[in-house]
Design an enzyme around this catalytic site. Sequence first.
Site, PDB file in Angstrom:
ATOM      1  N   ASP A 196     -10.279  -3.769  -7.039  1.00 11.45           N
ATOM      2  CA  ASP A 196     -10.798  -2.414  -6.785  1.00 11.45           C
ATOM      3  C   ASP A 196      -9.826  -1.364  -7.332  1.00 11.45           C
ATOM      4  O   ASP A 196     -10.122  -0.168  -7.335  1.00 11.45           O
ATOM      5  CB  ASP A 196     -11.118  -2.189  -5.310  1.00 11.45           C
ATOM      6  CG  ASP A 196      -9.915  -2.362  -4.406  1.00 11.45           C
ATOM      7  OD1 ASP A 196      -8.829  -2.695  -4.895  1.00 11.45           O
ATOM      8  OD2 ASP A 196     -10.067  -2.142  -3.180  1.00 11.45           O
ATOM      9  N   SER A 197      -8.668  -1.832  -7.856  1.00 10.30           N
ATOM     10  CA  SER A 197      -7.766  -0.941  -8.605  1.00 10.30           C
ATOM     11  C   SER A 197      -8.507  -0.310  -9.778  1.00 10.30           C
ATOM     12  O   SER A 197      -8.045   0.684 -10.344  1.00 10.30           O
ATOM     13  CB  SER A 197      -6.553  -1.723  -9.121  1.00 10.30           C
ATOM     14  OG  SER A 197      -6.966  -2.875  -9.830  1.00 10.30           O
ATOM     15  N   GLU A 200       1.181  -7.978  -0.883  1.00 11.08           N
ATOM     16  CA  GLU A 200       1.511  -6.789  -1.682  1.00 11.08           C
ATOM     17  C   GLU A 200       2.637  -5.980  -1.052  1.00 11.08           C
ATOM     18  O   GLU A 200       2.587  -5.636   0.138  1.00 11.08           O
ATOM     19  CB  GLU A 200       0.266  -5.900  -1.860  1.00 11.08           C
ATOM     20  CG  GLU A 200       0.585  -4.645  -2.665  1.00 11.08           C
ATOM     21  CD  GLU A 200      -0.641  -3.905  -3.192  1.00 11.08           C
ATOM     22  OE1 GLU A 200      -1.781  -4.320  -2.919  1.00 11.08           O
ATOM     23  OE2 GLU A 200      -0.423  -2.888  -3.885  1.00 11.08           O
ATOM     24  N   GLU A 214      -9.095  -7.360   2.097  1.00 12.44           N
ATOM     25  CA  GLU A 214      -7.841  -6.843   2.655  1.00 12.44           C
ATOM     26  C   GLU A 214      -7.780  -7.101   4.148  1.00 12.44           C
ATOM     27  O   GLU A 214      -8.741  -6.835   4.873  1.00 12.44           O
ATOM     28  CB  GLU A 214      -7.707  -5.346   2.360  1.00 12.44           C
ATOM     29  CG  GLU A 214      -7.472  -5.066   0.890  1.00 12.44           C
ATOM     30  CD  GLU A 214      -7.116  -3.614   0.598  1.00 12.44           C
ATOM     31  OE1 GLU A 214      -6.838  -2.843   1.539  1.00 12.44           O
ATOM     32  OE2 GLU A 214      -7.111  -3.261  -0.595  1.00 12.44           O
ATOM     33  N   ASP A 250     -12.722  -8.188  -5.741  1.00 13.29           N
ATOM     34  CA  ASP A 250     -12.430  -7.455  -4.506  1.00 13.29           C
ATOM     35  C   ASP A 250     -13.702  -6.994  -3.817  1.00 13.29           C
ATOM     36  O   ASP A 250     -14.614  -6.473  -4.475  1.00 13.29           O
ATOM     37  CB  ASP A 250     -11.614  -6.191  -4.842  1.00 13.29           C
ATOM     38  CG  ASP A 250     -10.131  -6.389  -4.624  1.00 13.29           C
ATOM     39  OD1 ASP A 250      -9.749  -7.212  -3.766  1.00 13.29           O
ATOM     40  OD2 ASP A 250      -9.360  -5.714  -5.328  1.00 13.29           O
TER      41      ASP A 250
END
Length: 250
Positions: free
Chosen positions: A34-35, A168, A105, A73
């Site tokens: 999703d970056s 992360e 996440e 993602d």
Amino acid sequence: MREDGKTITMLTAYDFPTAAILDEAGIDILLVGDSLAMVVQGHETTLPVTMDQMLYHAEMVGRAAQRAMVVVDLPFPEGQREISRSVDCAARVLKETKCHAVKLEGGAEQAERIETLVTAGIPVMAHVGLRPQNIHVDGGYRVHRDVDSLVVDAVAAEKAGAFAILIECVTVAAGKAVTEAVSVPTIGIGAGPHTTGQVLVTNDLIGLTQGYTPKFVRKIADASTLIRDAATTYRDAVDDGSFPGASESF
Ligand code: KIV
């Protein structure tokens, strides 16, 4: 690969040609991250990208990958809403693209969701430590140092059925402790050298990201300069009449 002592390489990919090149280069896992909200769409956070937009990119990357595993993602807030909605979104990834798994996440608080997805036949990579979708609750991007809670998250995700844990922006000690606490692969970004794999955002790696890049990025190429130089050379050639030449004309 973890069992064989082979380090896993993972890079992000958002389009067909880049994914094909990364696949040819032998990258083990391609992440449709999703970056893309930040590095492709130009937003300030990962929050704006939608499920339909993720699927649009995932479909291209899935078709390009001949050997790499492709993970997609679940964008905000599809991994935070009712679990049945997450199952519907993740199932679209497997039904509408050739991709293989989703990334979600969260750790301990996502255990039930991970278990439901895996039971439904959808492989899940968990994402602990810095969680960019949680940016406004966390109050900013920061290094996560609480080893105990990171271990609790990773162990809960593994127990729920996650096939790998992305970690992360944590200390080297935390990256090591989490890796030792689980038996599934750990893939680090800013998590030090002790994880069983490494991931970076490709646009950061090749120097295509404008402005700030985090400390953990290694910029190995300068694609921005390459593109700018090609564009100015083209502009100058058109300006001075040397393009198109005889060999470029019918
Ligand atoms: O979206 C993304 O690119 C990520 C990174 C942590 C690799 O999740």
